[in-house]
Design an enzyme around this catalytic site. Structure first.
Site, short mmCIF file in Angstrom:
data_model
loop_
_atom_site.label_atom_id
_atom_site.label_comp_id
_atom_site.label_asym_id
_atom_site.label_seq_id
_atom_site.Cartn_x
_atom_site.Cartn_y
_atom_site.Cartn_z
N GLU A 100 44.43 47.64 34.67
CA GLU A 100 43.45 46.56 34.82
C GLU A 100 42.02 47.04 34.56
O GLU A 100 41.29 46.44 33.78
CB GLU A 100 43.55 45.95 36.22
CG GLU A 100 42.53 44.86 36.47
CD GLU A 100 42.68 44.20 37.84
OE1 GLU A 100 43.56 44.62 38.62
OE2 GLU A 100 41.90 43.27 38.12
N GLU A 107 41.70 36.95 49.24
CA GLU A 107 41.51 36.22 47.99
C GLU A 107 42.22 34.86 48.03
O GLU A 107 43.01 34.54 47.14
CB GLU A 107 41.96 37.08 46.80
CG GLU A 107 41.19 38.40 46.72
CD GLU A 107 41.58 39.29 45.55
OE1 GLU A 107 42.71 39.17 45.05
OE2 GLU A 107 40.74 40.12 45.15
N ASP A 136 39.09 48.67 44.64
CA ASP A 136 40.15 48.03 43.89
C ASP A 136 40.44 48.73 42.56
O ASP A 136 40.04 48.25 41.51
CB ASP A 136 39.77 46.57 43.62
CG ASP A 136 40.92 45.75 43.10
OD1 ASP A 136 42.05 46.26 43.11
OD2 ASP A 136 40.68 44.60 42.68
#
Ligand code: BDP
Length: 687
Positions: free
Chosen positions: A401, A294, A373
């Site tokens: 998240e 990323e 993820d």
């Protein structure tokens, strides 16, 4: 107040006889040695006894044999009584365990409780255990408890940025930083250290894995003083401080032209930096690294691999006993969505298994629980079964998240238990993730768990008070992955909310159902990713479908799911050992909850449950939204039985969840109704 104290809430003992007994047994605290951590143990115990019994125990260096006391000591420091207390138990303590034992007084002497640690840290954990027994209102007569942590590394990762924000933080701002510097007042940091240590946490990184400009400076002389203050605050609770580092630091702060791991100037730069850091902070733990992921810099820039990168830092830290924790969350986030031959799920395994055996002894790979993820449902990462000669730890995400962002209740202990209990078959049956992570299976020198924290400066630490249970549960599982979900849940409720059986019943019901409920109105059959891009909150079926991140569901008018089989798909299933490989590869045998992760099927495909995929989607979303509403109703039934402010805060979150669950239900169901054109058998769809 109640919610700030979390599970270290010390209410006065209601029962007179029990209160008198605790008071008597803890009349005096004897601590012969004066180390920092032992001092913490004595102070913590004294405060707890005072709050629960009203008696302020003296802390003495020498024991008066006529008075009952709690002795705190450490093995092998020349005190025969301490060594004798542990006796044969000493062999079971490892380096951080403890014995908690009642010693009967001889000839008119008083009884005492001995807390014998294998180390200072062990003694601190023993003190917290004794406190926990009293918080639970259990007997402290005739104690004989022998405990040691299963995992060496029990770590928390803060994703805090120095501007005060927290990446994926849902509980306010950072307790560490403000305006590109540290906060002045460390009270909250100390209180956090306490909470963590009481569950057995022994390591922490205090900055985000995405290391931006200002955080890159953390390893420079500029921050040495403040870091050593932070290291002391955590050190007093037996917690080692680590930093996330920027792989390009030699360029960013060192003034070099390159960060090539094989360049001699780069190597000596890191060596010198590490020495400097250890000079300022002798107890420093080491580095955590996100590289080539990323948009983070890494060894790939120089044509080197991740063993070269990790070993560079390992070499610099080794003389000081430091470790490098190197993350395996490495994948191409710029994929072409039209190229269906690539599969992000395969990336970690593909990158790291060829490097097995090449990492230095003080390198530890940190592997996320799933191959993607932190979705609400994912298979277990096959990388755990793919490495034998490499230290590895399991990475979990406590911050919610993808599991409701601490607005929805989602108790993650059951999810984590499934991961830990998963059998990789790497060395035959029984090769569980728990045994791989601890290092036991392959006899590794380092092992453990790391998890992304869910706290911020919110009054209750975690935004949603019930999210505290995730932080507590993580610490307990890191200590011992074999603890049952039921035990951890009951402990957390009693410690945090008292021992009213009705409260325990209702709250455990809410917690234990919550993950399943969240899954049912969000993500069906393991598909994942149907969230709004960037912030990841709320439904958006195609939010990531045509983007570069590699997170697809391939829904069209006929069917849905990702074909990851060996024959016709991406071949991801080949990364597992038998029999998991065949199980997942088989359309007939693949477990329903992961079906769409592994197979692309028509909406009319019939599940093991007997329902079609499309009907399953409709049903779970209708039922899930109803179940979410029922959580609020259940909570209402304990009004008046717990602290009012706490009650109200949870009630308001639960009503927000109830409304938001309807939005999920309607968006997902409408989307699939329109795409498939297949009616709901119960005719509930009005769109
Ligand atoms: C993802 C988060 C992102 C993190 C990344 C990571 O969305 O913010 O930086 O993981 O773990 O879950 O590095």
């Amino acid at each position: 107040k109640t919610s700030y104290e979390a599970w270290l809430r010390y209410e006065a003992v209601e029962n007179d006889a029990l209160r008198a007994n605790y008071r008597l047994r803890c009349s005096v605290i004897v601590s012969a040695e004066q180390t920092k951590v032992l001092g913490t143990a004595a102070k913590e115990l004294a405060e707890a006894v005072q709050a629960m019994t009203g008696h302020v125990p003296d802390i003495a260096a020498i024991r008066d044999r006529q008075i009952p006391c709690v002795i705190i000591g450490v093995l092998g420091r020349g005190d025969p009584e301490i060594d004798g207390t542990a006796g044969p138990d000493a062999d079971e303590l490892g380096s951080e365990g403890y014995v908690l034992r009642t010693l009967k007084g001889q000839q008119g002497e008083a009884d005492c409780i001995a807390i014998v640690g294998a180390s200072d840290r062990g003694a601190l954990y023993g003190a917290f255990h004794l406190i926990r027994i009293m918080q639970m209102r259990d007997s402290i007569e005739d104690l004989h408890i022998v405990e040691h942590p299963v995992n060496g590394l029990r770590m928390i990762n803060q994703w805090d940025n120095m501007d005060g924000t927290i990446e994926r933080g849902y509980a306010g701002k950072s307790i560490f930083y403000r305006n590109n510097g540290f906060v002045e007042d460390f009270t909250r940091i100390r209180d956090y250290a306490r909470l963590l240590a009481s569950t057995g946490i022994n390591a922490i990184t205090i900055n985000n894995v995405n290391v931006h400009r200002e955080e890159t400076n953390l390893i420079t002389a500029e921050y040495e003083q403040t870091l050593s203050k932070a290291a002391d605050a955590f050190g007093a609770y037996g917690i080692k401080l680590f930093l996330s580092i920027n792989f390009a630091s030699p360029i960013a702060v060192g003034g070099l032209q390159t960060a090539d791991p094989l360049d001699p100037a780069v190597r000596s730069w890191w060596t010198e930096r590490a020495s400097e850091l250890y000079r300022a902070i002798p107890e420093f733990g080491g580095f955590l690294v996100k590289a080539d992921s990323e948009f983070r810099p890494g060894p790939f820039t120089y044509g080197r691999d991740h063993a070269d990168g990790a070993n560079l830092l390992a070499e610099a830290l080794a003389p000081h006993g430091g470790v490098v924790i190197w993350r395996c969350f490495v994948y191409n986030c710029l994929q072409d969505w039209r190229d269906r031959s690539t599969d992000r799920a395969k990336a970690a395994y593909d990158h790291f298994t060829p490097l097995d055996g090449r990492f230095a002894d003080n390198v530890i790979l940190q592997i996320k629980n799933g191959p993607m993820d932190f979705q609400v449902r994912e298979p277990v990462s096959p990388l755990f079964g793919g490495l034998k000669d490499t230290n590895q730890i399991l990475e979990l995400q406590i911050t919610q998240e993808y599991t409701g962002q601490q607005k929805h209740v989602c108790y993650l202990v059951p999810l984590w238990k499934e991961v830990l209990d998963f059998d990789t078959y790497a060395a035959g049956e029984g090769s569980t993730v728990a045994r791989i992570a601890s290092g036991a299976l392959h006899n590794r020198s380092y092992g453990g768990l790391a998890a992304v924290s869910n706290i911020g400066d919110s009054a209750c630490w975690t935004g949603h008070p019930l999210s505290q249970a995730n932080l507590y549960g993580y610490g307990r599982l890191a200590w011992n992955p074999a603890l049952s979900t039921e035990q951890i849940t009951a402990e957390w409720i009693r410690l945090s909310l008292g021992s009213d059986p009705m409260v325990e019943d209702v709250v455990s019901g809410i917690l234990l159902r919550s993950w399943g409920i969240y899954e049912s109105y969000t993500s069906p059959l393991g598909v994942g990713w149907m969230v709004n891009p960037n912030h990841h909150y709320g439904p958006n079926v195609d939010g990531y479908e045509y983007s570069k991140w590699g997170t697809y569901h391939f829904a069209d008018h006929q069917g849905i799911g990702v074909d990851r089989t060996i024959g016709t798909g991406t071949g991801y299933t080949a990364q597992y050992h038998s029999p998991q490989r065949e199980l997942y590869d088989s359309l007939e045998r693949c477990p329903d909850e992961l079906l769409l992760f592994y197979h692309h099927v028509p909406y009319t495909h019939v599940l093991h449950s007997g329902k079609t995929v499309i009907q399953h989607i409709y049903d779970t979303h209708f039922e899930g939204a109803e179940a979410a509403a029922a959580l609020l109703e259940a909570w209402q039934s304990i009004r008046g039985r717990i602290d009012e402010a706490y009650f109200e805060l949870v009630a308001s979150r639960l009503s927000e969840q109830r409304e938001h669950a309807k939005e999920w239900r309607d968006v997902i169901n409408t989307y699939f109704f329109r795409k498939s054109g297949i009616a709901d058998r119960q005719d509930r769809l009005i769109y």
